[in-house]
Design an enzyme around this catalytic site. Structure first.
Site, PDB file in Angstrom:
ATOM      1  N   ARG A   1       0.865  -1.198   0.000  1.00 50.75           N
ATOM      2  CA  ARG A   1       0.000   0.000   0.000  1.00 50.75           C
ATOM      3  C   ARG A   1       0.895   1.240   0.000  1.00 50.75           C
ATOM      4  O   ARG A   1       0.889   2.037   0.939  1.00 50.75           O
ATOM      5  CB  ARG A   1      -0.922   0.002   1.215  1.00 50.75           C
TER       6      ARG A   1
ATOM      7  N   SER B   1      -8.257  -1.502  -2.783  1.00 53.20           N
ATOM      8  CA  SER B   1      -8.901  -0.187  -2.646  1.00 53.20           C
ATOM      9  C   SER B   1     -10.021  -0.019  -3.671  1.00 53.20           C
ATOM     10  O   SER B   1     -11.091   0.494  -3.346  1.00 53.20           O
ATOM     11  CB  SER B   1      -7.880   0.934  -2.822  1.00 53.20           C
TER      12      SER B   1
ATOM     13  N   TYR C   1      -2.051   0.171   8.765  1.00 47.45           N
ATOM     14  CA  TYR C   1      -3.222  -0.692   8.959  1.00 47.45           C
ATOM     15  C   TYR C   1      -3.612  -0.739  10.428  1.00 47.45           C
ATOM     16  O   TYR C   1      -2.780  -0.476  11.294  1.00 47.45           O
ATOM     17  CB  TYR C   1      -2.881  -2.130   8.536  1.00 47.45           C
TER      18      TYR C   1
ATOM     19  N   GLN D   1      -0.564   2.795  -5.974  1.00 49.84           N
ATOM     20  CA  GLN D   1      -2.001   3.104  -5.855  1.00 49.84           C
ATOM     21  C   GLN D   1      -2.790   2.680  -7.089  1.00 49.84           C
ATOM     22  O   GLN D   1      -3.909   2.203  -6.974  1.00 49.84           O
ATOM     23  CB  GLN D   1      -2.203   4.589  -5.572  1.00 49.84           C
TER      24      GLN D   1
ATOM     25  N   ASP E   1      -3.747  -1.030  -6.919  1.00 48.32           N
ATOM     26  CA  ASP E   1      -4.325  -1.471  -5.646  1.00 48.32           C
ATOM     27  C   ASP E   1      -5.791  -1.902  -5.815  1.00 48.32           C
ATOM     28  O   ASP E   1      -6.709  -1.102  -5.662  1.00 48.32           O
ATOM     29  CB  ASP E   1      -4.191  -0.310  -4.647  1.00 48.32           C
TER      30      ASP E   1
HETATM   31  P1  NAD Z   1      -9.233  -2.782   5.922  1.00 46.90           P
HETATM   32  O1  NAD Z   1     -10.221  -3.192   4.899  1.00 46.90           O
HETATM   33  O2  NAD Z   1      -8.199  -3.736   6.386  1.00 46.90           O
HETATM   34  O3  NAD Z   1     -10.033  -2.287   7.234  1.00 46.90           O
HETATM   35  C1  NAD Z   1     -11.133  -1.423   7.141  1.00 46.90           C
HETATM   36  C2  NAD Z   1     -11.115  -0.478   8.304  1.00 46.90           C
HETATM   37  O4  NAD Z   1     -11.474  -1.143   9.516  1.00 46.90           O
HETATM   38  C3  NAD Z   1      -9.766   0.180   8.591  1.00 46.90           C
HETATM   39  O5  NAD Z   1      -9.888   1.574   8.452  1.00 46.90           O
HETATM   40  C4  NAD Z   1      -9.465  -0.224  10.029  1.00 46.90           C
HETATM   41  O6  NAD Z   1      -8.782   0.790  10.755  1.00 46.90           O
HETATM   42  C5  NAD Z   1     -10.871  -0.439  10.555  1.00 46.90           C
HETATM   43  N1  NAD Z   1     -10.963  -1.190  11.828  1.00 46.90           N
HETATM   44  C6  NAD Z   1     -10.191  -2.196  12.294  1.00 46.90           C
HETATM   45  N2  NAD Z   1     -10.608  -2.562  13.523  1.00 46.90           N
HETATM   46  C7  NAD Z   1     -11.686  -1.775  13.839  1.00 46.90           C
HETATM   47  C8  NAD Z   1     -12.532  -1.679  14.963  1.00 46.90           C
HETATM   48  N3  NAD Z   1     -12.387  -2.436  16.036  1.00 46.90           N
HETATM   49  N4  NAD Z   1     -13.533  -0.766  14.908  1.00 46.90           N
HETATM   50  C9  NAD Z   1     -13.720   0.031  13.848  1.00 46.90           C
HETATM   51  N5  NAD Z   1     -12.924  -0.020  12.769  1.00 46.90           N
HETATM   52  C10 NAD Z   1     -11.915  -0.908  12.760  1.00 46.90           C
HETATM   53  O7  NAD Z   1      -8.466  -1.459   5.504  1.00 46.90           O
HETATM   54  P2  NAD Z   1      -8.424  -0.663   4.121  1.00 46.90           P
HETATM   55  O8  NAD Z   1      -9.655   0.136   3.996  1.00 46.90           O
HETATM   56  O9  NAD Z   1      -8.063  -1.562   3.005  1.00 46.90           O
HETATM   57  O10 NAD Z   1      -7.178   0.327   4.324  1.00 46.90           O
HETATM   58  C11 NAD Z   1      -6.876   0.819   5.546  1.00 46.90           C
HETATM   59  C12 NAD Z   1      -5.512   1.517   5.573  1.00 46.90           C
HETATM   60  O11 NAD Z   1      -4.681   1.359   4.431  1.00 46.90           O
HETATM   61  C13 NAD Z   1      -5.676   2.987   5.669  1.00 46.90           C
HETATM   62  O12 NAD Z   1      -4.633   3.464   6.459  1.00 46.90           O
HETATM   63  C14 NAD Z   1      -5.500   3.493   4.297  1.00 46.90           C
HETATM   64  O13 NAD Z   1      -5.175   4.858   4.269  1.00 46.90           O
HETATM   65  C15 NAD Z   1      -4.357   2.644   3.917  1.00 46.90           C
HETATM   66  N6  NAD Z   1      -4.278   2.597   2.455  1.00 46.90           N
HETATM   67  C16 NAD Z   1      -3.161   3.130   1.862  1.00 46.90           C
HETATM   68  C17 NAD Z   1      -3.074   3.119   0.485  1.00 46.90           C
HETATM   69  C18 NAD Z   1      -1.876   3.667  -0.211  1.00 46.90           C
HETATM   70  O14 NAD Z   1      -1.181   4.489   0.322  1.00 46.90           O
HETATM   71  N7  NAD Z   1      -1.588   3.213  -1.408  1.00 46.90           N
HETATM   72  C19 NAD Z   1      -4.085   2.570  -0.274  1.00 46.90           C
HETATM   73  C20 NAD Z   1      -5.205   2.062   0.370  1.00 46.90           C
HETATM   74  C21 NAD Z   1      -5.281   2.079   1.758  1.00 46.90           C
END
Ligand code: NAD
Length: 389
Positions: free
Chosen positions: A128, A139, A234, A133, A136
């Site tokens: 990530r 996402s 994460y 991006q 990905d």
């Molecule tokens: P994910 O699908 O693994 O999780 C979804 C969400 O659930 C996350 O935001 C997580 O914090 C949340 N979560 C976990 N436990 C929880 C709880 N007990 N209660 C409520 N929420 C909870 O995550 P995702 O959406 O694929 O991505 C999350 C992270 O990855 C973020 O930091 C995002 O900014 C980062 N990301 C970075 C890039 C990049 O830079 N290329 C791309 C995509 C995502």
């Protein structure tokens, strides 16, 4: 390289790994594209459109896999119903594979890939990082799922989402609670806001607060004393004490909520239980829970994957493969991601992956008869030991 794109065989799958508009980026780099007949039909892309874009249509799966030096796919390889063979066995020995792999729940597939010396890259393991991006798929598909989850909720809810002032009376806006504000959660917030709902959201990662607020939703504050984030951004698996407190905070909101969209996940782990059986009874009849974490065990204790359960008048939607409900754009986005990943991992028309590159290394699962990813290597070793006990 000769690229093969098979028709997906997962039940209920409507998406396709490559769309006609993505083909020119491959042919420009001297690759040829072979696609199984009808592969795009559920996503509204006809054989003729693929042909016009420069692809060769192949009449069946066996021939398609035989033609492919590299296979671009969506769902992890599985038993192919028409041929009675596992898709890893249909691939040529030494071929390359790009697609989802869900390796921790498909250890036998990983073993097949090793035995057949297939170079495999998993969409789930694309780092990530900013440069990745455009590759990905997690996402992209989470964006589709977050959007669609709100429409599913609106379909089940017997109420309007927006505030309406009519001659027949005033309708207050629906109240939507979004649990988890990662990619899917933020898209769910944006979609519910566009429909006019009042939205509240919670996520343990502190960075999320500003993002939630910028979408016009209220961030639910909860004191967080433990380290909740990994170095890669994460969420970490939280302690039982943290989850107990969080459930208290959520329970206080449920009596007012019309819709709860659950998106909370922890990579590689069971999704946290945020709504227990008892908590469901706090919701009023007619309200709706859409659980996007259904496949990872569910954020609601009563979620049944693939089913919409009715409990005391509350609809609990066990949402699975939601991206398939929007196959045109989901396929377009996925095709862009997988094409970019392929061109990155096999640069300059080469058939040899560039392992100097961080994205190639990070996404590679098997190569040359070996498992390349350390966490999967150890999971595989434990799985073997468990099998021998
Ligand atoms: P994910 O699908 O693994 O999780 C979804 C969400 O659930 C996350 O935001 C997580 O914090 C949340 N979560 C976990 N436990 C929880 C709880 N007990 N209660 C409520 N929420 C909870 O995550 P995702 O959406 O694929 O991505 C999350 C992270 O990855 C973020 O930091 C995002 O900014 C980062 N990301 C970075 C890039 C990049 O830079 N290329 C791309 C995509 C995502």
């Amino acid at each position: 390289m000769k690229i093969g794109v098979p028709k997906e065989v997962l039940e209920g799958e409507t998406r396709v790994a490559l769309v006609p508009s993505a083909i020119s980026a491959l042919t420009r780099n001297k690759h040829t594209v072979h696609i199984e007949t009808g592969a795009g039909v559920m996503a509204s892309f006809s054989d003729r459109e693929y042909q016009d874009a420069g692809a060769t249509i192949v009449s069946d799966a066996v021939e398609l896999y035989r033609a492919g030096e590299v296979i671009l796919k969506l769902n992890p390889p599985q038993m192919h119903p028409q041929t009675g063979k596992h898709e890893t066995l249909l691939m040529n020995e030494g071929a390359a594979y790009l697609g989802y792999l869900a390796p921790f729940s498909n250890m036998d597939t990983i073993r097949h890939l090793v035995e057949r010396r297939i170079t495999s890259f998993a969409m789930e393991f694309v780092p990530r990082i900013t440069r990745a991006q455009s590759m990905d798929a997690l996402s992209s598909m989470a964006t589709v799922a977050g959007y669609k989850a709100v429409l599913i909720a609106a379909h089940h809810l017997g109420k309007f989402f927006p505030l309406l002032m009519t001659a027949a009376g005033t309708v207050p806006p629906a109240i939507v609670l979004v649990l988890g504000a990662g990619v899917a959660g933020l898209q769910a917030i944006a979609t519910a806001r566009r429909l006019g709902a009042k939205v509240e959201a919670f996520d343990p990662r502190p960075a999320v607060k500003e993002q939630v607020k910028s979408l016009g939703a209220t961030f639910i504050d909860m004191e967080v004393t433990e380290q909740v984030e990994t170095t890669s951004g994460y969420a970490k698996e939280q302690s039982e004490e943290f989850l107990r407190k969080e459930r208290e905070v959520i329970a206080a909101r449920l009596p007012k909520a019309d819709v709860v969209i659950c998106t909370a996940q922890v990579f590689g782990k069971r999704a946290p239980v945020l709504i227990t059986k008892e908590m469901v009874s706090l919701l009023h009849p007619g309200s709706v829970i859409v659980d996007l974490a259904a496949e990872a065990g569910g954020n609601c204790e009563l979620t049944v994957p693939h089913l919409t359960a009715q409990v005391n008048g509350v609809s609990i939607v066990g949402a699975v493969n939601v991206a398939s409900a929007l196959p045109v754009h989901a396929s377009q986005m996925y095709a862009k991601n997988i094409t970019n990943l392929f061109l990155n991992n096999f640069p300059k028309e080469s058939a040899v992956p560039n392992f100097e590159d961080e994205i190639t290394r990070g996404s590679c699962i098997t190569h040359n008869g070996a498992v390349m990813n350390e966490s999967i290597k150890s999971a595989l070793a434990q799985n073997t030991e468990a099998k021998h006990v």
